[in-house]
Design a protein around this motif. Structure first.
Motif, short mmCIF file in Angstrom:
data_model
loop_
_atom_site.label_atom_id
_atom_site.label_comp_id
_atom_site.label_asym_id
_atom_site.label_seq_id
_atom_site.Cartn_x
_atom_site.Cartn_y
_atom_site.Cartn_z
N VAL A 107 -12.62 14.88 12.54
CA VAL A 107 -13.80 15.36 11.81
C VAL A 107 -13.36 16.06 10.53
CG1 VAL A 107 -15.79 16.91 11.88
CG2 VAL A 107 -15.17 15.56 13.91
N TYR A 108 -12.35 16.90 10.67
CA TYR A 108 -11.82 17.64 9.51
C TYR A 108 -11.31 16.69 8.44
CZ TYR A 108 -8.10 19.98 6.85
OH TYR A 108 -7.28 20.42 5.86
N GLU A 109 -10.48 15.73 8.83
CA GLU A 109 -9.87 14.84 7.84
C GLU A 109 -10.90 13.96 7.15
OE1 GLU A 109 -6.84 12.83 10.05
OE2 GLU A 109 -5.39 14.48 9.83
N LYS A 110 -11.91 13.52 7.90
CA LYS A 110 -12.95 12.68 7.30
C LYS A 110 -13.75 13.47 6.27
CE LYS A 110 -16.99 9.87 8.46
NZ LYS A 110 -17.87 9.36 9.56
N GLU A 111 -14.15 14.70 6.63
CA GLU A 111 -14.93 15.50 5.71
C GLU A 111 -14.09 15.97 4.53
OE1 GLU A 111 -18.20 17.67 4.06
OE2 GLU A 111 -17.88 15.84 5.24
N LEU A 112 -12.81 16.28 4.77
CA LEU A 112 -11.93 16.68 3.67
C LEU A 112 -11.81 15.58 2.64
CD1 LEU A 112 -9.94 18.67 2.37
CD2 LEU A 112 -8.13 17.67 3.80
N LEU A 113 -11.63 14.34 3.08
CA LEU A 113 -11.51 13.23 2.15
C LEU A 113 -12.81 13.05 1.36
CD1 LEU A 113 -9.84 10.93 1.00
CD2 LEU A 113 -10.65 9.49 2.88
N ARG A 114 -13.95 13.22 2.03
CA ARG A 114 -15.22 13.11 1.31
C ARG A 114 -15.33 14.18 0.23
NH1 ARG A 114 -20.22 15.00 0.72
NH2 ARG A 114 -19.81 16.85 2.00
N LEU A 115 -14.96 15.41 0.58
CA LEU A 115 -15.03 16.50 -0.39
C LEU A 115 -14.02 16.31 -1.52
CD1 LEU A 115 -15.42 19.53 2.04
CD2 LEU A 115 -17.19 18.53 0.58
N GLN A 116 -12.85 15.80 -1.20
CA GLN A 116 -11.85 15.56 -2.23
C GLN A 116 -12.31 14.46 -3.19
OE1 GLN A 116 -8.49 14.95 0.42
NE2 GLN A 116 -7.55 16.87 -0.26
N THR A 117 -13.04 13.49 -2.67
CA THR A 117 -13.62 12.45 -3.53
C THR A 117 -14.62 13.07 -4.50
OG1 THR A 117 -13.36 10.81 -1.77
CG2 THR A 117 -14.86 10.26 -3.56
#
Length: 267
Positions: A13-23
């Protein structure tokens, strides 16, 4: 957030949301670049509060020519004779740039004050001048965001212990870090006094609960994105050209050059 501790955030969950925010951060970067915006983000907090890890995630996919990290060493003898804010002014962004301050002018309100590296008069002068200085930045059009990473004494102690035992993170510990353990309450009082004087409407402080590093990173990045009125900037249309036919070039023989040995063959 209340006294009840939130459950651990699953890694997926963390890695998926982090990638979205980094995008989204990349979109923010392009908006800053295209619009000539100047953005300053200040990261402050106790030692081992998670500032460095968060800055790393913020900058991970950004263009270093647009977004840079300012982590200044202790001042030189010459800088000690300058106006206190002077060396930080030199780090401020020009149009189309983002500067992430890994600690900032707030050193004077924290470590310098607690450890006796500045006089009481210098500390009080800082508390008077800092709101004026930051209002000047904002009035000139700089977007200023200030984040304080808050960590409990028990969690800080555990992070210090892990660093002490980890050979690749041992460098993060310094005698100054360990000294902060015995001066916990002094740092707390210094932080409270700092907030009283510098949490102003034009440049407010935002507190990041950081006992859970994953939640802290996501919460801070999401807040930054929500606080800036950026929008998607269409990228230039690019087309990959066809590779032209060979004109007879021959590669230099391998034995005429020195290659890095293949370390992986022995793994």
């Amino acid at each position: 957030m209340g006294d009840k501790k939130a459950p651990a955030l699953p890694r997926k969950v963390y890695e998926k949301e982090l990638l979205r925010l980094q995008t989204e951060l990349v979109k923010l970067q392009e908006w800053v670049r295209a619009g000539g915006v100047r953005l300053v983000v200040v990261f402050e907090g106790r030692d081992a509060a998670g500032k460095g890890g968060t800055i790393k995630r913020v900058a991970e996919y950004l263009n270093p020519r647009v977004a840079r990290i300012a982590a200044l060493p202790k001042p030189t003898e010459r800088e000690r004779t300058q106006w206190y804010f002077q060396r930080y002014v030199e780090q401020l962004p020009a149009a189309g740039e983002i500067v992430l301050f890994d600690r900032s002018w707030y050193n004077r309100a924290g470590v310098e004050h607690v450890m006796g590296f500045c006089t009481k008069e210098e500390h009080q002068r800082f508390l008077r001048q800092c709101p004026i200085f930051e209002r000047m930045l904002v009035e000139d059009g700089i977007l200023l965001r200030k984040y304080w990473f808050s960590v409990s004494d028990a969690e800080q102690q555990e992070r210090f212990r892990r660093r002490l035992e980890d050979p690749v993170r041992r460098w993060k510990l310094s005698p100054m870090d360990l000294e902060s353990i015995t001066r916990w309450e002094a740092y707390s009082r210094a932080k409270d006094e700092m907030l009283v004087h510098t949490d102003v409407a034009e440049a407010p402080w935002y507190i990041v609960e950081s006992d859970d590093k994953r939640r802290a990173r996501l919460n801070m990045i999401a807040h930054l994105l929500d606080s800036v009125p950026y929008h998607d900037v269409p990228p230039p249309v690019l087309e990959l050209p066809d590779r032209p036919p060979s004109t007879g070039y021959e590669r230099t023989p391998r034995d005429l050059q020195t290659y890095v040995p293949d370390h992986t063959v022995n793994l």
